[in-house]
Scaffold this motif. Sequence first.
Motif, PDB file in Angstrom:
ATOM      1  N   UNK A   1       0.832  -1.196   0.000  1.00 21.48           N
ATOM      2  CA  UNK A   1       0.000   0.000   0.000  1.00 21.48           C
ATOM      3  C   UNK A   1       0.871   1.252   0.000  1.00 21.48           C
ATOM      4  N   UNK A   2       0.492   2.276  -0.776  1.00 24.21           N
ATOM      5  CA  UNK A   2       1.260   3.519  -0.787  1.00 24.21           C
ATOM      6  C   UNK A   2       0.872   4.416   0.384  1.00 24.21           C
ATOM      7  N   UNK A   3       1.841   5.063   0.957  1.00 20.87           N
ATOM      8  CA  UNK A   3       1.627   6.090   1.971  1.00 20.87           C
ATOM      9  C   UNK A   3       0.728   5.627   3.118  1.00 20.87           C
ATOM     10  N   UNK A   4       1.206   4.676   3.864  1.00 21.69           N
ATOM     11  CA  UNK A   4       0.432   4.153   4.994  1.00 21.69           C
ATOM     12  C   UNK A   4       0.211   5.219   6.063  1.00 21.69           C
ATOM     13  N   UNK A   5       1.114   6.186   6.162  1.00 21.55           N
ATOM     14  CA  UNK A   5       0.968   7.254   7.159  1.00 21.55           C
ATOM     15  C   UNK A   5      -0.263   8.109   6.863  1.00 21.55           C
ATOM     16  N   UNK A   6      -0.425   8.484   5.581  1.00 21.99           N
ATOM     17  CA  UNK A   6      -1.586   9.300   5.230  1.00 21.99           C
ATOM     18  C   UNK A   6      -2.874   8.516   5.450  1.00 21.99           C
ATOM     19  N   UNK A   7      -2.841   7.240   5.121  1.00 21.45           N
ATOM     20  CA  UNK A   7      -4.023   6.403   5.331  1.00 21.45           C
ATOM     21  C   UNK A   7      -4.343   6.305   6.819  1.00 21.45           C
ATOM     22  N   UNK A   8      -3.305   6.244   7.651  1.00 19.30           N
ATOM     23  CA  UNK A   8      -3.521   6.198   9.098  1.00 19.30           C
ATOM     24  C   UNK A   8      -4.250   7.446   9.578  1.00 19.30           C
ATOM     25  N   UNK A   9      -3.881   8.590   9.061  1.00 22.18           N
ATOM     26  CA  UNK A   9      -4.576   9.839   9.400  1.00 22.18           C
ATOM     27  C   UNK A   9      -6.054   9.740   9.059  1.00 22.18           C
ATOM     28  N   UNK A  10      -6.348   9.244   7.845  1.00 19.53           N
ATOM     29  CA  UNK A  10      -7.731   9.171   7.409  1.00 19.53           C
ATOM     30  C   UNK A  10      -8.519   8.139   8.219  1.00 19.53           C
ATOM     31  N   UNK A  11      -7.889   7.047   8.604  1.00 24.10           N
ATOM     32  CA  UNK A  11      -8.571   6.050   9.427  1.00 24.10           C
ATOM     33  C   UNK A  11      -8.916   6.619  10.796  1.00 24.10           C
ATOM     34  N   UNK A  12      -8.013   7.389  11.359  1.00 23.52           N
ATOM     35  CA  UNK A  12      -8.277   8.008  12.664  1.00 23.52           C
ATOM     36  C   UNK A  12      -9.430   9.000  12.600  1.00 23.52           C
ATOM     37  N   UNK A  13      -9.640   9.566  11.410  1.00 25.16           N
ATOM     38  CA  UNK A  13     -10.758  10.494  11.237  1.00 25.16           C
ATOM     39  C   UNK A  13     -12.039   9.773  10.829  1.00 25.16           C
ATOM     40  N   UNK A  14     -11.955   8.439  10.710  1.00 19.62           N
ATOM     41  CA  UNK A  14     -13.151   7.659  10.393  1.00 19.62           C
ATOM     42  C   UNK A  14     -13.588   7.775   8.951  1.00 19.62           C
ATOM     43  N   UNK A  15     -12.634   7.913   8.034  1.00 19.55           N
ATOM     44  CA  UNK A  15     -12.942   8.059   6.623  1.00 19.55           C
ATOM     45  C   UNK A  15     -13.561   6.759   6.096  1.00 19.55           C
ATOM     46  N   UNK A  16     -14.853   6.816   5.810  1.00 19.82           N
ATOM     47  CA  UNK A  16     -15.602   5.609   5.423  1.00 19.82           C
ATOM     48  C   UNK A  16     -15.103   5.020   4.105  1.00 19.82           C
ATOM     49  N   UNK A  17     -14.726   5.894   3.145  1.00 16.01           N
ATOM     50  CA  UNK A  17     -14.286   5.401   1.849  1.00 16.01           C
ATOM     51  C   UNK A  17     -12.951   4.671   1.941  1.00 16.01           C
ATOM     52  N   UNK A  18     -12.044   5.208   2.770  1.00 17.05           N
ATOM     53  CA  UNK A  18     -10.750   4.547   2.945  1.00 17.05           C
ATOM     54  C   UNK A  18     -10.942   3.210   3.655  1.00 17.05           C
TER      55      UNK A  18
END
Length: 254
Positions: free
Chosen positions: A227-244
């Motif tokens: 997966x690319x950029x796991x750090x950015x994805x971690x940010x979005x998961x913490x914000x509850x990004x449903x699409x991610x």
Amino acid sequence: MDVLPHSNCENCDQFNTDGLKKLGIDIDDFDFVVALAGNPNTGKSTVFNALTGLRQHTGNWPGKTVTRAEGAFQYNDKKYKLVDLPGTYSLLSTSEDEEIARNFILFGKPNVTVIVVDANRLERNLNLVLQILEITNKAVLCLNLMDEAKRNKIDINVRSLARDLGIPVVPTSARYKEGIPELIQTINDLADGKIICKPHKIKNIPKDIEEAVELLSVRVKKEFPNIPNSRWIAFRLLEGDAQIIEALESGVFL
């Protein structure tokens, strides 16, 4: 006006378009994928047409009603597939356009992302620029509509802007083909690794959030090694990004 082709690449070869060939929709075989992103009304389609020789050949995204444009050009011995993403103001995925643009930059792994901005409304456009730079390290800022900026007596220090963003900045007036040779050369140099970007990233994050992001990023990377950029994805998961969350669960982009 301080106009430099890409001010953080002083030693690159001189620009020329002798090796340029507009391929239109001939995109069956290519070496690199280039994403074209930006706010609406920045002249993004004009840049696309200048590079490909097309008039927005459009096609549907799978399962989507939003359209994209694809084309191609060849520079020297390399072929580039150019994907014109929907114009958006952010990548927070609050609309279908934003979701499509974000998912392609993140999961489509383009070799280069060209971010087209309006030189007359640079501050307004920077929100999207900074969001894209959180996702990818291979980007160039296409500072378009410089002819209008000049008429409006807007002075932009291109060298300082490139330094602050950590990516190449190419001033253009795409409707007059000005700056297009420099943009092509910069895309080529980024794709070939001749330019190494060090883009602006979020800083001064509270310690507890930083620790949570780091922990989650490691877990994401372990579960999805490619997966690319796991750090950015971690940010979005913490914000509850449903699409991610949905993308990770389905594995559709992985």
